[in-house]
Design an enzyme around this catalytic site. Structure first.
Site, PDB file in Angstrom:
ATOM      1  CE  LYS A  30      -4.226  -1.524   2.296  1.00 38.54           C
ATOM      2  NZ  LYS A  30      -5.142  -1.198   3.405  1.00 38.54           N
ATOM      3  CD  GLU A  75      -1.087  -1.178  12.665  1.00 43.57           C
ATOM      4  OE1 GLU A  75      -1.565  -2.250  12.242  1.00 43.57           O
ATOM      5  OE2 GLU A  75      -1.656  -0.072  12.488  1.00 43.57           O
ATOM      6  CE  LYS A 102       0.084  -5.205   5.744  1.00 40.74           C
ATOM      7  NZ  LYS A 102       0.217  -3.763   5.953  1.00 40.74           N
ATOM      8  CD  GLU A 116      -7.825  -3.392   2.074  1.00 43.37           C
ATOM      9  OE1 GLU A 116      -8.453  -2.953   3.036  1.00 43.37           O
ATOM     10  OE2 GLU A 116      -6.835  -2.846   1.577  1.00 43.37           O
ATOM     11  NE  ARG A 123      -3.686  -5.625   1.834  1.00 41.11           N
ATOM     12  CZ  ARG A 123      -2.715  -5.296   1.020  1.00 41.11           C
ATOM     13  NH1 ARG A 123      -2.489  -6.026  -0.046  1.00 41.11           N
ATOM     14  NH2 ARG A 123      -1.971  -4.243   1.248  1.00 41.11           N
ATOM     15  CG  HIS A 179      -6.475   0.239  10.814  1.00 42.13           C
ATOM     16  ND1 HIS A 179      -6.124  -0.728  11.726  1.00 42.13           N
ATOM     17  CD2 HIS A 179      -5.295   0.682  10.288  1.00 42.13           C
ATOM     18  CE1 HIS A 179      -4.799  -0.882  11.728  1.00 42.13           C
ATOM     19  NE2 HIS A 179      -4.287  -0.039  10.866  1.00 42.13           N
TER      20      HIS A 179
END
Lengths: 368, 368
Positions: free
Chosen positions: A140, A182, A224, A234, A238, A245
């Protein structure tokens, strides 16, 4: 040094994790195809690590572009500085862009690499815990828009990621905690044994023990990478990486970029996701408290800003990318170690979650 | 209606070509996945065709973003208007962007689609001959930078391309000629029989005969699709599509964007590539003249601007994307119907090509 491989067919790439890698040419040179290299960094990181990295790249034609520091600068104007630097130095399509810094530098340098002459090579050297375990895997990239975070960007994979745990020694404590948000997330969404390991290792981790850090970073990146492998663009699983978030982005947007660190907002957002999962009857109070307690031990906020009401959250959440055709999808926990993405919940449960008394819950947990 | 299929595995898409397709919902609706559609067009095209297209999309939540017209606006500021429109209308990741207009609109709308929330669906409705035969196939999108054309962009494929030959009736004659430069190019680089067909059909084409147009567009798109299929990311044979473009880009840059039309610059650039191929002994004078004569019959310039000297060309060509590690690669003709990309030529042949007397050559051909 640990090496992970992110498997994405012809776009597969290695992640190197260890102490002192920044100074190791062998982590970089095999991934530099041309003669030109452009290091993109910021004014905080440059004095600390730029010379070291330039040393590792000796022999190539290296330029550096030093950006202003901070999420507030994650915009087109700052991105333009990268294109200006590349074009003034006449970098061609075989140049390699190296991102040296945290998530903002990585997102912008990666987006610049995705767009410069429609795509050039890219190496990530994340120097914050957050970027090491989050933005360095998954491809990303992007910038913010005045109307929303990360609204303009690309999916673009690096040729390699080089993670030097030594770079965390210059990281402010607040940012270390933000990164831990995270790390904890991976345990919550897909790896209950890792959650247990974190509960046992949180003190050495917060004390920057190199071995504990390498292990935590490697397991986070692996978690991840597994999710990204399964779903690169995604559309499904994902999205579970976004635990906390959607709530967190609403906090960041409402408070103004940079007031809360991203990881801090994710911490509070994760607390809210735990609360809502409990209210839906999916996890029990003990499980919720286990999650909250770990967040607190990592120095993270578990209480959203007092200034934000339910309507503030709903308004900001509505422009989040998880909204498909107007239905608001949330990442919640079916159990500790298993997340689901769903828009199938009673609206009043969401509202009750947004108005729950997190300060009282936190006070109670701290008291225990 | 003719339908071509551009084969790119999971990113394959159809090209529909015919009269009146703009008003045909069946060309669009099967390719619109969500409820939201954003038509991106410009102030010249909007009054002519926007209402028709909105009609074909009736039943969806349609917004339109009308950009200023012209290459001078192919920049970030104009691109931002698209993002602003999408975000203000709260378009989510399932929106479809429809580009209605020429190459500039298509490049910008396509780049916006590539970047908006890291990629949304995209349909091209090219309304100029140039964009119909060139930019609607191949997935190139992007914007200009003050230091160079198309320096910022992405490879991004549309879900469908809808080509309505009726839209050429409102196209200025100069732009029709500019589009023919690319049509002729396909004959020159990979399809000698098509070159013969064009020599026989150039009058009906310039007279906008619908059947001749459909055939010329279909064969051009097919030629480009074949090349793109073979080499999606332009590492090899795809570069042959740039016949005339390295010289042409230098002309556009030197004269200032928009003074020469892109196709006009490509026309003169193709004349220069023909000249250089002859000087290298690869084609004979009769072949060069055959190419030049067809360009002239299509109303194209075959003489570069008098104001430009060899050093002007060399300076502007050096920042072109075809420069890899400082070596200048050019697209030249091995014979009519076969192009090669090479940096293996004597520098003095290039210089002689840049200083040849094109005005005299053209005068001679016109006199014949």
């Amino acid at each position: 040094m640990q090496t992970l491989k992110v498997e994405l067919a012809e776009r597969s790439y290695p992640i190197y994790i260890g102490e002192g890698l920044l100074a190791n040419p062998q982590c970089f040179l095999p991934h530099v195809a041309g003669k030109q290299v452009a290091i993109v960094t910021n004014e905080t990181v440059a004095p600390l690590y730029l010379a070291q990295l330039e040393q590792a790249l000796a022999g190539r034609a290296v330029i550096s572009v030093v950006l202003p520091d901070g999420e507030a600068h994650k915009n087109w104007e700052t991105l333009q500085l990268i294109f200006d630097g590349l074009l003034k130095a006449r970098h061609d399509r075989r140049t390699t862009i190296v991102a040296l810094g945290g998530g903002v530098v990585g997102d912008m340098a990666g987006f610049a690499a995705a767009c410069y002459q429609r795509g050039v090579d890219f190496i990530q050297v994340p120097t914050t815990l957050l970027s090491q375990v989050d933005s360095s895997v998954g491809g990303k990239t992007g910038i913010n828009h005045p109307l929303g975070k990360n609204m303009v960007g690309a999916f673009y994979q690096p040729k390699a990621v080089v993670i030097d745990t030594a770079s965390l020694r210059t990281l402010p404590a607040r940012e270390l905690s933000a990164g831990m948000a995270e790390v904890i997330k991976y345990g919550l969404i897909c790896d209950e044994p890792f959650l247990g390991w974190l509960e046992a290792s949180i003190e050495p981790l917060m004390g920057l023990d190199p071995q504990a850090l390498t292990e935590a970073i490697a397991r986070s990146c692996q978690a991840k990478a597994d999710v990204v492998n399964a779903d690169e663009r995604e559309t499904g699983v994902r999205a579970t990486l976004n635990l906390g978030h959607t709530f967190g982005h609403a906090i960041e947007t409402h408070m103004g970029y940079g007031v809360w660190l991203h990881g801090e907002a994710v911490g509070a957002g994760t607390a809210m996701a735990l609360e809502m999962s409990m209210r839906l009857g999916w996890i029990d109070q003990a499980a919720r408290d286990r999650g909250l307690r770990l967040l607190l031990r990592a120095g993270l906020p578990v209480v959203p800003p007092a200034a934000m009401g339910a309507d503030d959250f709903l308004r900001h959440m509505a422009v989040d990318k998880k909204v498909l055709d107007g239905r608001m999808r949330l990442v919640l926990l079916r159990r500790l170690g298993e997340a689901v993405v769903t828009d199938d919940y009673p609206q009043e449960t969401l509202r009750a979650t947004l108005t729950a008394d997190y300060a009282a819950i936190a006070a109670q947990l701290r008291g225990k």
